[in-house]
Structures are given as C-alpha cells and as structure tokens.
Design a protein around this motif. Structure first.
Motif, PDB file in Angstrom:
ATOM      1  N   SER A  11      -4.632  -4.408   5.693  1.00 38.02           N
ATOM      2  CA  SER A  11      -3.262  -4.031   6.036  1.00 38.02           C
ATOM      3  C   SER A  11      -2.823  -4.823   7.273  1.00 38.02           C
ATOM      4  CB  SER A  11      -3.189  -2.532   6.313  1.00 38.02           C
ATOM      5  OG  SER A  11      -3.789  -2.257   7.558  1.00 38.02           O
ATOM      6  N   ARG A  33      -6.557  -2.955   8.771  1.00 36.65           N
ATOM      7  CA  ARG A  33      -7.336  -1.849   8.193  1.00 36.65           C
ATOM      8  C   ARG A  33      -7.474  -2.095   6.690  1.00 36.65           C
ATOM      9  NH1 ARG A  33      -6.935   3.116  10.631  1.00 36.65           N
ATOM     10  NH2 ARG A  33      -8.233   3.709   8.868  1.00 36.65           N
ATOM     11  N   LYS A  34      -8.533  -1.568   6.117  1.00 40.07           N
ATOM     12  CA  LYS A  34      -8.673  -1.694   4.664  1.00 40.07           C
ATOM     13  C   LYS A  34      -7.650  -0.790   3.997  1.00 40.07           C
ATOM     14  CE  LYS A  34     -12.493  -1.740   2.215  1.00 40.07           C
ATOM     15  NZ  LYS A  34     -12.724  -2.915   1.398  1.00 40.07           N
ATOM     16  N   ALA A  35      -6.876  -1.379   3.072  1.00 41.96           N
ATOM     17  CA  ALA A  35      -5.845  -0.583   2.414  1.00 41.96           C
ATOM     18  C   ALA A  35      -5.779  -0.930   0.933  1.00 41.96           C
ATOM     19  CB  ALA A  35      -4.492  -0.846   3.066  1.00 41.96           C
ATOM     20  N   LYS A  36      -5.311   0.025   0.139  1.00 43.93           N
ATOM     21  CA  LYS A  36      -5.219  -0.180  -1.303  1.00 43.93           C
ATOM     22  C   LYS A  36      -3.815  -0.686  -1.631  1.00 43.93           C
ATOM     23  CE  LYS A  36      -6.346   2.450  -5.473  1.00 43.93           C
ATOM     24  NZ  LYS A  36      -6.436   3.838  -5.962  1.00 43.93           N
ATOM     25  N   TRP A  44      -8.089  -3.649  -3.217  1.00 45.45           N
ATOM     26  CA  TRP A  44      -8.282  -3.324  -1.793  1.00 45.45           C
ATOM     27  C   TRP A  44      -8.124  -4.591  -0.983  1.00 45.45           C
ATOM     28  CZ3 TRP A  44      -8.833   1.375   0.560  1.00 45.45           C
ATOM     29  CH2 TRP A  44      -8.927   2.473  -0.306  1.00 45.45           C
ATOM     30  N   HIS A  68       0.855  -1.189   0.000  1.00 46.07           N
ATOM     31  CA  HIS A  68       0.000   0.000   0.000  1.00 46.07           C
ATOM     32  C   HIS A  68       0.890   1.238   0.000  1.00 46.07           C
ATOM     33  CE1 HIS A  68       0.737   0.271   4.308  1.00 46.07           C
ATOM     34  NE2 HIS A  68       0.236  -0.964   4.455  1.00 46.07           N
ATOM     35  N   TYR A  77      -0.910  -1.915  -4.214  1.00 41.14           N
ATOM     36  CA  TYR A  77      -0.485  -1.756  -5.602  1.00 41.14           C
ATOM     37  C   TYR A  77       0.406  -2.912  -6.001  1.00 41.14           C
ATOM     38  CZ  TYR A  77      -2.202   2.995  -5.066  1.00 41.14           C
ATOM     39  OH  TYR A  77      -2.988   4.067  -4.847  1.00 41.14           O
TER      40      TYR A  77
END
Lengths: 782, 115
Positions: free
Chosen positions: B71, B75-78, B68, B28, B80
C-alpha cells in the motif's frame, strides 16, 4: 451471448473460490483480519491528519468501521461458507454425542459395518464374476460362437471342450472342428475376422524346475483381432501358426515374467519347455491381459495352434488340426459395425451347415448343429451357469440383512431420541430452526453410517477372497482372485449414504416435530405420545418381518445343504484321498503310459497305511464326464448314436470305491491286455439296454473315433453288474454307466487315483510322493 | 455520521459502484471507499462494514480478482482489480442503470393530464 458468458464465468468461479476458501481456511481468516486492520489503521491515520487527537481518531475509526466480528461473518457468508461451517459444527457435535454413548455407537457401527461389509463383499465378487469384461479394447464388440443340436441325434460326435444339455433337451457347446472354423472364417460376413483358441494346461520347465501352467493355443490372428499389444516383443502371428507341428514360440504372461524373470527385458529369445517341447519366448503380455477365455485367471503361456500335435497330442489322433471328427476350438470374432446379432447369426448358421456337410459325414437322421451367437465380451463366461443364481440369492439375502440392520438402528435411535427430547426442546426454544434440528439428526446418522461404511469397506477388502475359497472344491480349485476397485468403493459409499438416510430419517423427522412445551416440562410423560407417529410400531413390524424372512431363508438353505450331504452317492466317500497323475506324452507315448499306471498302482498299493488303490479316468461328482456310443451285440451300429456315460478304471476300482457288485464279478487279475475284452455295467444301464434279460455274458461294442484298443467294433463281454453311483454332480440322479479296465486299452493318459487310507493326509502324502518319485522323479502329482 | 448533504445508498447499487471504482485501477478495500466518496464529491455515504462482504461476494462470483501488494504507506494490502467477466457485468449493469434512470426521470417529470 455476453449474458451466457458471464453466467458461465460465475458458474465456474464460484466452486473454485469456495474450494479455495475451504482448503485454505487458516490463511483466509488471517487475510480477513489483516484487511480489516489495514482499513482501521488507514482510517485512523486520515482522521489524525484531519486534526483529531490520536485517541479520538482511534475511537472514531472503530465506531465508523463497526464490529469486525460481524463483518467477517458477512464476508464468510459471501464465500458460501456459512452452511459448511454449520455442517462442520454439526459433525463435531454429533461425534461428541456419539462418544458420550459408546455402547450404542459401537453396537450400531458394528452391525452396520457387518451388513455393509457383507453387501460390498458379495457385490465385488458378483461384479467380477458376472459383469467384468475382458481387458481388451472394445470388448463389447466381441461375440462367441456356440452351437446347439439334439442331444442324442446330433451330427457332432466327438467334442473336446464344454458340452451341456439345456433344460429343453438340446445340447450346446462352444467347440468347433478346425476345418469348420477355417471355412466359417472364409465365408463369414456378419463378423469381422474370426479367431480361435483352445485352452492348454501342462507342465512347464523354466530355469530347470517344473511347474504347472495354464494357457492357450491360439490362431495366428488372435493377438491382432483382440487388439492386444504385448508390452515386450510381439504377439503370435499368422506366420507362427502356418504349419502344423511348427512355430515353436511362446508369449508369456506378465505374472510369469515378473515371477520367473524379474521383469528382465532379456527374457526375449530365452527357451522354456512346455510339456517337454522347447519354445522360444517372443513376447510378454500386458499386465491386465488374462486371455480371451475369461476375466478371472491369466493364462501363463500362449502358443500357436499349429503346435497342438506336438505340445498337446490327442490320444489316437496324429494331426487333429485336420481331423474332421473332433470339435475342439473355441471361435470368437468382433461384430461388424451396423450388423445386428440376429443377421450375423442367421448368416453364420447357413455357413455352418454348409461347412459341416463339406467337412464331415452326416448320417441321414442326424441333426446339423445350429449357430448360437453369444456375447463374447466376458470370454467363454462359463461362470454364469454356476454363479448367476447363487449370486442373485446372496445379493438379496445380504440386502435384507442390511435393511434389517437399518431398521434396528432406526429403532435404537428412536429410543435414544426420547432421552434427547429435552436437549432438542431447549435448542428449539433458543431459536434453532426445525430444518437445523433435522439436519443435525441426519448428520448424526450419516456420521454413524460413515463409520459403519468404513468398517464395512475393511471387511469387504479382507473378505473378498473368502467367498471364492468357500465354493472351491478339492478337485478343482477355483483360481479366482477378486481385486478391489473404485466400483466397489463407490458402491459401498452409495450403500452407506442410503442406509444413513434410511435409518436417520424417521428419528430426524420425529425430533423436528417435538413439541417444545412438552419437552421443557420437567416430567416426561410425553414418551408414549411421541411414538404415536411413524414410531416404533412400524419399525418393530418391519424388523419382525425381515427377521422371519431371513430365518426361513437360512433354514431352507441349511435344509438343502443337509439334504445334499445326505445324498447316497453309491460309493464310500470317507477316508478317500485323490491324486491326479498327468504323464507327458512325449515321455510316455501310447502303451508306455498304461505300463506307467500299472507300476504306479502297484507302488501306491505298497505304501504302508494304504488299504486300496485304483486309478480311474473320471473322478465322480467333479463335474466332468465322458460319453461313448454303446451298442449291444445284434443292434444296428449305424443307428442314431445312443451314447452312455463311462469310466476307465483299475481292477480294484469297485473295492476301493466301495461300489457293490449286484451280479457277476468285478475286474480282476485275469483281465489283461491280451485276454478277452471285458466290461462292467451298472444297474441303470442293465435296465435301460437289457430289459428283463440277464446281461452277464452279453456283448457290446462302442463307437470308435480313436484308436484306443477297441478298433473295428471289437466286442466287449459284460462280466458284471454293479450298483448305481452318482456321476458328475450330486444334484443329478445316477445315470446309466459302463466301465472298462484301463489295462485293456492301448493308451490312457491322465488318470486320477482314488486311495483309501485311514492315515491322516499329511502322513500318507509324502510316502505316496516318494513312491512316485522312485518310478519317475519328474512326474508331477496333482 | 449521517449528514443532510449525503445520500443513502440505494439497495443493490453498492456492487455497481465497486465495479466502477476498481475499473479505474486496482484498489485495496479502503481505497475503494475513498474513491467512491471522492468521485461522488462526498455526496454518498457507504456503510463501511458492508463494503467487505460485497467485495468478497464479487470476488466469489469472479467479477473481481485480488492480489496482495504494497500500500502507499508500505503495508501489505489486498488489491482488487476487474476481471473480463467483471468488465462485462459492469457494462451490462451500466446500461441497465441508465435505462432505469431514464425511465424513472420520465415518470417523475410527468405532469397531471390536461393541467
């Protein structure tokens, strides 16, 4: 290679990513927010772990990350959203500005809407009438066979089909005789298989009730050559068309199937009667298929050509399929790949000459017709002759109106620009770029144009059928239904964009050139200064020029119209009612039809309120006509045919129509089937054929190719000369013409009744209908 | 924050660093920052704010993609990750970078002639 791949990947990825961002904007914003928040919290947590107090960690994290607003702006810019957001803001702002001056906006939208609507309407009608192709596969390959010949000395004497004299004096037609078609089909090399059809109109009885239907008699290879696959059942096959008088099958249209059978698949095998002949339904045409004849109207019934002798017998001819004189079928075919039209035409021309000599007598002076290979992708395309020029004129006119509307709005916007000078100056002073101002102004005019375009689209949608209705006449309703399609939508959109740019550019450029200092000063003496550029002067000039042009055009148009309605047609057109009676040939064979018309004439004359009645074979000014060779006694009947217009009429014809007798008498009760054959000629014919002589009492014969009671050169005595009348068209001068009483013929078939009455239509029509039903309840009146 | 031991980032190298960082595994945004600092031995400083526009630009161009997920701290994380097109671009830019470094090194090592 790799470079190309990554370039391509980028080219594909960017629009997709942009579209995703635009279409899911709310989610994108929430994600950006969440991502930055997570970053901030993770950073804070790391700082707490490093030993900072919670408050100090939060402070440091915020400083280190920087402004979230700035970052988000950068992220949006990365996705290419910045210009989009700017554009949306411009549109919102533009709409607000337009709402603030409602008067201006509604005026502009209304005039634009009318102009765009008119343009789109004319375009959609023109597109459908002149550019649409037949709804069959590879319509572009289709060719239509036509021929030309000398009008007076042609070898073809009897035509049942279209016939027109070209400006160069040559006559042209698309009708061929059946034997010629057969031979051409056998010999032809340049085209693929040739097929033929002949239009068929008549009365159909479906579920026991009678109605008028249109359709065609088609050769057995019609469906195969057109590559049309019925959606139910099969098409007409060569087996159906094998023997004259046989093959009692019919393929019906989708429309008929829908209206009469509720799209039931059990329609196959059911029997309908067309002109009294029972036919078995074997197929249903696809919804979009109309016919090979035209794009506008769908034929309801398609039967084999072999059914012609029973379903549409010709007066006096037992089996016209094998008749050598009558030319009546339309011939079409697909061009072979790689063969040029010129080559195909040259080949067909030679084959046609051979076929004509082989199948019919050709006199020494007569000219054999020459092939004229035409584009068949639009069918017979008879509408080109009638509509091409009016459509071009209308397109030009509405184009000018549109241009004028643009000039008007551009001028209005320039005037408004003066008021908005301060606003623009403030924006320039605050740092807005001139490109931004230019865009703002263009967005406003395009928004205006889009609203006008939307209105125009609505007008075009509802107006598309108004035009065909305006040009139809009372005798022949134009059965055209203009449909609305994406082509029209695209055209309207393009016109809208163009107008938006056209009327928006001048004001936009003017706005972007504003002098900030002048605009910001309280007093605005700058107005005159600004308009020096590409301002009002030029536009006002353009407006004046266009208006003048349009006024002159409209004036000329009215003048022509007034001129045409003032034409003296030679008969009284007021208080005249017309109706057509088409007796079925099976019920009323030759002889019986004459008797029927006699009874009808008497019955109509007895209806209260009817002053005079007369049937006639030809209705004047309806673009139809008949010609027949006219040979005065003593002249060589074998001389090159000098045919003249004629009409078959009732005894009261001249009185009913108000045609003046110049000499001699009109027809009367003394002229019966058994008395001496008599005729009346008009002044032009008297002048042309009997110069400086008294024609009364002279005799003539007519060319006979049908046994209609004048067989074997029977002499007809001239008993009267009448005044000239216009014949088939208002625009053409009155031609020479002769008249024969229908009572002296052995058969007549269809007749139109002219009825003179002072009563209103709705009062007299029911009584007429009643009178006809007393004689035959199944008789359709048109 | 500037420290004498830390290096300012050369213009245009951030994209390459991000591609390299996510080529080692999905990350992320904050993770990308940590990994670059970790690999460089804390020698590089990245303007934290410029990281996100760069990530979005690379994703827009199709070099990286995102999903998505969860983490480390649930926690919700994007996250890559590198795409095929991104892998190619990384290879390409790496070759270019090495050539550049070589050339620059040679230039900087040059002695005055005849000295």
């Amino acid at each position: 290679m790799r470079r190309a791949y990554s370039f391509l990947a980028r080219l594909l990825a960017q629009p997709r990513s942009w579209f995703r961002a635009v279409s899911r904007r709310g989610r994108l914003e929430a994600e950006m927010e969440a991502e930055l928040l997570l970053h901030l919290e993770s950073l804070e947590a790391d700082l707490v772990r490093a030993g900072y107090s919670r408050a100090e960690a939060a402070r440091r994290a915020r400083i280190e990350l920087g402004s979230a607003v700035v970052h988000k702006d950068g992220m949006r810019a990365s996705l290419g959203l910045r210009w989009w957001d700017g554009l949306l803001a411009d549109v919102r702002y533009g709409l607000r500005t337009l709402r603030r001056s409602l008067g201006f906006t509604s005026m502009a939208v209304l005039s634009l809407g009318l102009a765009i609507g008119a343009t789109a309407t004319i375009f959609s009608v023109a597109k459908q009438l002149l550019y649409e192709r037949l709804p069959v596969p590879h319509a572009a390959d289709l060719r239509l066979l036509a021929w030309t010949a000398n009008d007076k000395r042609g070898a073809v004497h009897s035509i049942w089909g279209d016939y027109a004299v070209l400006p160069d004096g040559r006559a042209t037609s698309t009708a061929f005789s059946y034997p010629v078609f057969q031979q051409l089909r056998k010999e032809n090399r340049g085209l693929q298989d040739l097929f033929a059809y002949c239009l068929l109109g008549g009365n159909a009885t479906i579920h026991g009730s009678a109605r008028q239907v249109m359709g065609a008699m088609v050769s057995g290879n019609y469906y195969a050559d057109l590559e049309v696959q019925p959606i139910l059942g099969r098409g007409i096959t060569p087996e159906d068309d094998a023997k004259p008088g046989q093959g009692a099958v019919v393929v019906i249209s989708y429309g008929l199937w829908e209206r009469e059978y509720g799209k039931s698949p059990s329609v196959l095998g059911q029997v309908i009667r067309v002109n009294g002949i029972p036919l078995t339904i074997v197929g249903v045409n696809p919804r979009e298929f109309t016919s090979a004849n035209d794009v506008q109207t769908a034929g309801d019934v398609f039967v084999p050509l072999s059914m012609q002798p029973v379903i549409r017998p010709m007066p006096g001819l037992v089996q016209p399929l094998f008749d050598q004189e009558l030319w009546w079928v339309v011939v079409m075919g697909r061009i072979k790949p790689g063969v040029s039209d010129a080559t195909a035409q040259a080949g067909l021309d030679a084959q046609l000459a051979a076929a004509v000599y082989a199948t019919m007598p050709v006199k020494k002076d007569e000219e054999v017709p020459r092939i004229d290979l035409r584009d068949g992708s639009r069918g017979l395309f008879t509408q080109e002759r009638a509509f091409a020029k009016p459509m071009a004129v209308l397109m030009t006119l509405v184009g000018l109106v549109l241009l004028l509307a643009c000039a008007n709005i551009a001028n209005l916007m320039l005037a408004r620009g003066t008021q908005r000078q301060r606003e623009v100056s403030v924006r320039l002073a605050l740092g807005a770029g001139r490109a931004r101002i230019l865009r703002q102004m263009l967005v406003e005019s395009l928004t205006l144009a889009a609203m006008g375009g939307a209105l125009g689209l609505v007008i075009a949608y509802f107006g598309r059928n108004a035009l065909p209705r305006m040009i139809e006449n009372s005798w022949e309703p134009v059965r055209i239904h203009v449909h609305f399609d994406w082509g029209v939508f695209g055209f309207t959109s393009a016109v809208t964009m163009l107008t938006g740019i056209l009327f928006g550019l001048a004001p936009a450029l003017a706005a972007a050139r504003y002098d900030v200092n002048h605009g910001l000063k309280e007093n605005t003496k700058t107005t005159s200064r600004r308009r020096k550029g590409l301002g009002g002067g030029v536009l006002v000039g353009l407006q004046m020029a266009l208006s003048t042009l349009l006024v002159i055009g409209a004036g000329l148009f009215l003048r022509t119209l007034a001129g045409l309605s003032a034409v003296d047609v030679g008969f009284r057109t007021d208080h005249l009612l017309l109706l057509e009676v088409n007796p079925s040939r099976t019920q009323y064979p030759p002889g019986k039809d004459v008797a029927l018309h006699e009874r009808l004439e008497a019955a109509f004359a007895a209806v209260p309120g009817v002053q005079a009645v007369s049937p006639s074979g030809i209705v004047y000014i309806s673009h139809s006509g008949m010609q027949r060779g006219f040979v005065p006694e003593g002249k060589d009947p074998n001389a090159p045919d000098l045919s003249e217009h004629y009409n078959i009429v009732g005894n009261n014809f001249f009185a009913t129509m108000g045609i003046r007798m110049v000499a001699g008498r009109a027809f009367g009760s003394q002229d019966t089937a058994t008395s001496v054959k008599v005729g009346v000629i008009n002044e032009s014919l008297a002048r042309a054929r009997f110069p400086n002589q008294n024609p009364i009492g002279r005799r003539f014969s007519i060319s006979t190719d049908a046994s209609d009671g004048y067989k074997g050169r029977v002499m007809i005595q001239i008993v009267g000369v009448c005044a000239d009348t216009r014949y088939s068209s208002l625009r053409d001068a009155a031609p020479p013409q002769f008249f024969l009483p229908y009572m002296q013929r052995s058969e007549v078939g269809v007749m139109s009744y002219a009825i003179r009455t002072t009563l209103p239509l709705e009062a007299v029509v029911p009584s007429l209908r009643h009178a006809a039903q007393q004689i035959d309840p199944d008789l359709p009146l048109g | 924050v500037g420290d004498d031991k830390q290096l300012d980032l050369l213009q245009g190298t951030l994209d390459l660093l991000i591609l390299k960082a996510v080529s080692l595994g999905p990350l992320h945004g904050y993770g990308v920052l940590l990994r670059i600092q970790q690999i460089s031995g804390q020698a590089l400083v990245i303007q934290q704010g410029s990281l996100y526009p760069a990530l979005y630009r690379l994703e827009h161009q199709g070099a990286i993609a995102s999903d998505w997920g969860e983490s480390d701290n649930n926690r919700k994380a994007k996250f890559y990750r590198l795409t095929t097109a991104g892998r190619m671009r990384l290879d390409e830019e790496t070759v270019k970078w090495n050539r550049m470094v070589g050339t620059m090194g040679a230039i900087l090592l040059a002695e005055p002639e005849g000295a």
